[in-house]
Design a protein around this motif. Structure first.
Motif: not given
Length: 124
Positions: A85-88, A30-42, A78-83
Motif C-alpha cells: 500500500p502506497g508503494g506507488w 507494511w504488507d498489511r494484505a499479506g501479498r509478499l512471502t518473506l524467506l530467509p536466504l538460510q 522497486r518491484a516489491i513496492c508494487r505489492y
C-alpha cells in the motif's frame, strides 16, 4: 530443474544480518494484505527458488516474482513496492531517469556499511 515460479512475490533476505532482519520486519508490517512471502536466504529453498547459489544471495535482497523474474538490490525493492500500500510513490521515484542506478549505488553503500560484508563488527 528450475522450480515453478511462486504464486506471490518472495522476498529473500539475510536472517543472519540484523539490519536485514529489521527491514524484513518493516516490510512485513507494511504488507498489511499479506501479498509478499518473506524467506530467509538460510532456508534451503531460497537458492533453488532464485536459481542462484546462496553465495550470490548473500550480497543483496532478492525478489522472485510470480512471472519467474528474479531481481536484486534496488531493482528488487522497486518491484516489491508494487505489492505494498502506497508503494506507488517509491516506484514512481525509482522510475525517474537515472534514479535506479543511483539507488543501486546507495544500496551497495548501505550493504557494505551495515550488511554482513561491511558490518562494523565483522560478524553477522
Amino acid at each position: 530443474m528450475q522450480p515453478e515460479p511462486p504464486p506471490r512475490p518472495v522476498v529473500i533476505y539475510d536472517a543472519g544480518c540484523g539490519f536485514c532482519r529489521r527491514w524484513a520486519a518493516r516490510l512485513q508490517r507494511w504488507d498489511r494484505a499479506g501479498r509478499l512471502t518473506l524467506l530467509p536466504l538460510q532456508d534451503d529453498r531460497a537458492p533453488a527458488l532464485a536459481g542462484r547459489p546462496r553465495s550470490a544471495l548473500e550480497f543483496a535482497l532478492h525478489a522472485v516474482l510470480p512471472s519467474g523474474e528474479v531481481l536484486a538490490g534496488a531493482a528488487a525493492l522497486r518491484a516489491i513496492c508494487r505489492y505494498l500500500p502506497g508503494g506507488w510513490l517509491p516506484r514512481a521515484l525509482l522510475a525517474l531517469p537515472g534514479a535506479l542506478p543511483l539507488a543501486e549505488r546507495l544500496y551497495a553503500y548501505v550493504a557494505r556499511r551495515w550488511g554482513p560484508v561491511g558490518s562494523r563488527t565483522g560478524r553477522r
